[in-house]
Scaffold this active site. Structure first.
Site, mmCIF file in Angstrom:
data_model
loop_
_atom_site.group_PDB
_atom_site.id
_atom_site.type_symbol
_atom_site.label_atom_id
_atom_site.label_comp_id
_atom_site.label_asym_id
_atom_site.label_seq_id
_atom_site.Cartn_x
_atom_site.Cartn_y
_atom_site.Cartn_z
ATOM 1 N N ARG A 1 -5.679 0.697 -6.573
ATOM 2 C CA ARG A 1 -4.419 1.316 -6.128
ATOM 3 C C ARG A 1 -3.995 2.458 -7.039
ATOM 4 O O ARG A 1 -3.342 3.400 -6.622
ATOM 5 C CB ARG A 1 -3.281 0.283 -6.104
ATOM 6 C CG ARG A 1 -3.419 -0.806 -5.063
ATOM 7 C CD ARG A 1 -2.084 -1.548 -4.927
ATOM 8 N NE ARG A 1 -2.227 -2.859 -4.299
ATOM 9 C CZ ARG A 1 -2.257 -3.056 -2.987
ATOM 10 N NH1 ARG A 1 -2.173 -2.033 -2.158
ATOM 11 N NH2 ARG A 1 -2.374 -4.270 -2.493
ATOM 12 N N GLU B 1 3.724 3.860 6.074
ATOM 13 C CA GLU B 1 2.546 3.002 5.896
ATOM 14 C C GLU B 1 1.440 3.796 5.219
ATOM 15 O O GLU B 1 1.349 5.015 5.382
ATOM 16 C CB GLU B 1 2.133 2.512 7.295
ATOM 17 C CG GLU B 1 0.897 1.684 7.398
ATOM 18 C CD GLU B 1 0.982 0.313 6.729
ATOM 19 O OE1 GLU B 1 1.136 0.291 5.500
ATOM 20 O OE2 GLU B 1 0.870 -0.705 7.423
ATOM 21 N N ASP B 2 0.621 3.114 4.436
ATOM 22 C CA ASP B 2 -0.491 3.796 3.780
ATOM 23 C C ASP B 2 -1.553 4.230 4.786
ATOM 24 O O ASP B 2 -1.961 5.379 4.827
ATOM 25 C CB ASP B 2 -1.112 2.899 2.685
ATOM 26 C CG ASP B 2 -1.481 1.498 3.174
ATOM 27 O OD1 ASP B 2 -1.246 1.170 4.356
ATOM 28 O OD2 ASP B 2 -2.011 0.721 2.349
ATOM 29 N N THR C 1 -0.609 -4.189 13.100
ATOM 30 C CA THR C 1 0.516 -4.443 12.195
ATOM 31 C C THR C 1 1.718 -3.569 12.558
ATOM 32 O O THR C 1 2.828 -4.064 12.735
ATOM 33 C CB THR C 1 0.115 -4.155 10.730
ATOM 34 O OG1 THR C 1 -1.115 -4.809 10.447
ATOM 35 C CG2 THR C 1 1.171 -4.639 9.764
ATOM 36 N N LEU C 2 1.471 -2.268 12.689
ATOM 37 C CA LEU C 2 2.584 -1.353 12.962
ATOM 38 C C LEU C 2 3.159 -1.539 14.350
ATOM 39 O O LEU C 2 4.357 -1.381 14.562
ATOM 40 C CB LEU C 2 2.131 0.094 12.777
ATOM 41 C CG LEU C 2 2.334 0.624 11.374
ATOM 42 C CD1 LEU C 2 1.772 2.021 11.251
ATOM 43 C CD2 LEU C 2 3.817 0.638 11.000
ATOM 44 N N LYS D 1 -6.679 6.072 10.620
ATOM 45 C CA LYS D 1 -8.116 5.764 10.765
ATOM 46 C C LYS D 1 -8.364 5.319 12.198
ATOM 47 O O LYS D 1 -7.814 4.328 12.642
ATOM 48 C CB LYS D 1 -8.505 4.675 9.754
ATOM 49 C CG LYS D 1 -9.989 4.431 9.683
ATOM 50 C CD LYS D 1 -10.388 3.689 8.417
ATOM 51 C CE LYS D 1 -10.033 2.220 8.469
ATOM 52 N NZ LYS D 1 -10.547 1.494 7.279
ATOM 53 N N GLY E 1 0.753 -1.245 0.000
ATOM 54 C CA GLY E 1 0.000 0.000 0.000
ATOM 55 C C GLY E 1 0.783 1.295 0.000
ATOM 56 O O GLY E 1 0.322 2.306 -0.506
ATOM 57 N N ASP F 1 -5.779 -0.334 -1.540
ATOM 58 C CA ASP F 1 -6.565 -1.240 -2.375
ATOM 59 C C ASP F 1 -7.793 -1.784 -1.659
ATOM 60 O O ASP F 1 -7.882 -1.787 -0.427
ATOM 61 C CB ASP F 1 -5.721 -2.441 -2.796
ATOM 62 C CG ASP F 1 -5.539 -3.439 -1.647
ATOM 63 O OD1 ASP F 1 -5.083 -3.016 -0.570
ATOM 64 O OD2 ASP F 1 -5.891 -4.622 -1.821
ATOM 65 N N ASP G 1 -5.053 1.173 10.863
ATOM 66 C CA ASP G 1 -6.430 0.870 11.214
ATOM 67 C C ASP G 1 -6.462 0.385 12.676
ATOM 68 O O ASP G 1 -6.530 1.199 13.587
ATOM 69 C CB ASP G 1 -6.951 -0.174 10.219
ATOM 70 C CG ASP G 1 -8.432 -0.453 10.366
ATOM 71 O OD1 ASP G 1 -9.093 0.261 11.125
ATOM 72 O OD2 ASP G 1 -8.927 -1.390 9.721
ATOM 73 N N THR G 2 -6.369 -0.912 12.907
ATOM 74 C CA THR G 2 -6.334 -1.400 14.292
ATOM 75 C C THR G 2 -5.023 -1.008 14.973
ATOM 76 O O THR G 2 -4.976 -0.888 16.194
ATOM 77 C CB THR G 2 -6.452 -2.933 14.344
ATOM 78 O OG1 THR G 2 -5.316 -3.504 13.690
ATOM 79 C CG2 THR G 2 -7.729 -3.413 13.681
ATOM 80 N N GLY G 3 -3.973 -0.859 14.176
ATOM 81 C CA GLY G 3 -2.665 -0.532 14.734
ATOM 82 C C GLY G 3 -1.818 -1.759 15.037
ATOM 83 O O GLY G 3 -0.646 -1.637 15.389
ATOM 84 N N PHE H 1 -13.951 2.586 4.515
ATOM 85 C CA PHE H 1 -12.903 1.877 3.796
ATOM 86 C C PHE H 1 -12.395 2.758 2.663
ATOM 87 O O PHE H 1 -13.161 3.155 1.784
ATOM 88 C CB PHE H 1 -13.406 0.525 3.263
ATOM 89 C CG PHE H 1 -12.256 -0.378 2.950
ATOM 90 C CD1 PHE H 1 -11.699 -1.171 3.944
ATOM 91 C CD2 PHE H 1 -11.687 -0.384 1.688
ATOM 92 C CE1 PHE H 1 -10.594 -1.967 3.680
ATOM 93 C CE2 PHE H 1 -10.581 -1.174 1.411
ATOM 94 C CZ PHE H 1 -10.036 -1.978 2.411
HETATM 95 P P1 IMP Z 1 -3.893 -2.605 10.966
HETATM 96 O O1 IMP Z 1 -3.540 -1.212 11.398
HETATM 97 O O2 IMP Z 1 -3.013 -3.656 11.564
HETATM 98 O O3 IMP Z 1 -5.346 -2.898 11.167
HETATM 99 O O4 IMP Z 1 -3.635 -2.826 9.437
HETATM 100 C C1 IMP Z 1 -3.591 -1.795 8.571
HETATM 101 C C2 IMP Z 1 -3.492 -2.387 7.175
HETATM 102 O O5 IMP Z 1 -4.784 -2.851 6.764
HETATM 103 C C3 IMP Z 1 -3.105 -1.301 6.212
HETATM 104 O O6 IMP Z 1 -1.726 -1.295 5.996
HETATM 105 C C4 IMP Z 1 -3.876 -1.678 4.982
HETATM 106 O O7 IMP Z 1 -3.121 -2.602 4.228
HETATM 107 C C5 IMP Z 1 -5.109 -2.377 5.481
HETATM 108 N N1 IMP Z 1 -6.249 -1.428 5.586
HETATM 109 C C6 IMP Z 1 -6.870 -1.005 6.700
HETATM 110 N N2 IMP Z 1 -7.846 -0.134 6.441
HETATM 111 C C7 IMP Z 1 -7.851 0.021 5.097
HETATM 112 C C8 IMP Z 1 -8.630 0.843 4.197
HETATM 113 O O8 IMP Z 1 -9.528 1.621 4.571
HETATM 114 N N3 IMP Z 1 -8.330 0.726 2.881
HETATM 115 C C9 IMP Z 1 -7.344 -0.092 2.412
HETATM 116 N N4 IMP Z 1 -6.586 -0.857 3.214
HETATM 117 C C10 IMP Z 1 -6.826 -0.801 4.554
HETATM 118 MG MG MG Z 2 -0.716 -1.891 4.277
#
Ligand code: IMP
Ligand code: MG
Length: 172
Positions: A162, A96-97, A104-105, A128, A41, A156, A100-102, A149
Site C-alpha cells: 500500500r 474507491e481505489d 462492491t460498489l 479495471k 484501499g 494492496d 473490478d467486478t463492480g 493485479f
Molecule cells: P469489486 O469491484 O467488487 O470486484 O471489488 C473491488 C475491490 O477488490 C477493490 O476495492 C479492491 O479492494 C479489490 N481489488 C480488485 N482488484 C484489485 C487489484 O488489482 N489490486 C488490489 N485490489 C484489488
Molecule cells: Mg477496496
C-alpha cells in the site's frame, strides 16, 4: 519474488488526481458534498483528491466486507465500519481505489442511497474492465486498465505494497 511493473508514475498520478479534483470542484460547487472513502484501499487517493478540491467538503469512511471475489452469490454487503455523518439530503461521492467486478460498489451505491443521500456518485482511481459483472455508473475515473493485479498508492496484495507511491502491476 513477484515482479513490479510500473503502470502509473507519481507524476502521472498527480496529473490525473488534479484533473479529477478540478472536475469534482466544478460539478459540486453549489451542492453539499460528502466524500466517503472506501477503506482501506482509497485512503491515499482520497487524501490527495481532497487537498486539490477548491470547494468545501465533508469527509467520512466506510468499510465493507468484500463479497465480490467469491461470488456468484449475490449476498448483501456486510458493513464492517459504518459512516458516522448524517448524509440525509447530501450529495455523496463514493471514493474507491479500484473497481473490478463492480459488485462492491453496486451494492454500496444502493446502501448509501437507502440512508437518504440526495445523489450518490462514484469516483475510482482505477477502472479495471476485465472482470466486470454488473453495470456500475462510474462518474470519475483516474485511469482505465483491462486486466492485471495492481498494487501501490493504497492498493494492496495481502495487505502489502500500500505504501508504494506509484501504481504497479504485480506479476507473479
Ligand atoms: P469489486 O469491484 O467488487 O470486484 O471489488 C473491488 C475491490 O477488490 C477493490 O476495492 C479492491 O479492494 C479489490 N481489488 C480488485 N482488484 C484489485 C487489484 O488489482 N489490486 C488490489 N485490489 C484489488
Ligand atoms: Mg477496496
Amino acid at each position: 519474488m513477484p515482479e513490479l511493473i510500473p503502470i502509473l508514475t507519481t507524476s502521472k498520478i498527480d496529473e490525473k488526481v488534479t484533473a479529477l479534483a478540478g472536475r469534482i470542484s466544478s460539478d459540486y460547487k453549489d451542492r453539499d458534498l460528502v466524500m466517503i472513502g472506501v477503506l482501506k484501499g482509497a485512503f491515499i487517493f482520497l487524501a490527495d483528491l481532497l487537498r486539490r478540491l477548491t470547494i468545501p467538503v465533508t469527509v467520512d469512511f466506510i468499510q465493507v466486507s468484500s463479497y465480490g471475489k467469491s461470488a456468484k452469490s449475490s449476498g448483501e454487503i456486510t458493513v464492517l465500519k459504518p459512516i458516522s455523518v448524517d448524509i440525509t439530503g447530501k450529495h455523496v461521492l463514493l471514493v474507491e481505489d479500484i473497481i473490478d467486478t463492480g459488485l462492491t460498489l453496486n451494492r454500496m451505491t444502493d446502501y448509501i442511497g437507502s440512508l437518504g443521500a440526495a445523489t450518490v456518485g462514484i469516483c475510482a482511481m482505477i477502472d479495471k474492465r476485465e472482470r466486470r459483472e454488473c453495470d456500475v455508473p462510474v462518474d470519475y475515473v483516474g485511469h482505465v486498465v483491462e486486466d492485471g493485479f495492481l498494487v501501490g498508492y493504497g492498493l494492496d496484495y495481502a495487505e502489502q505494497y500500500r505504501e508504494l507511491p506509484a501504481i504497479y502491476h504485480l506479476k507473479f
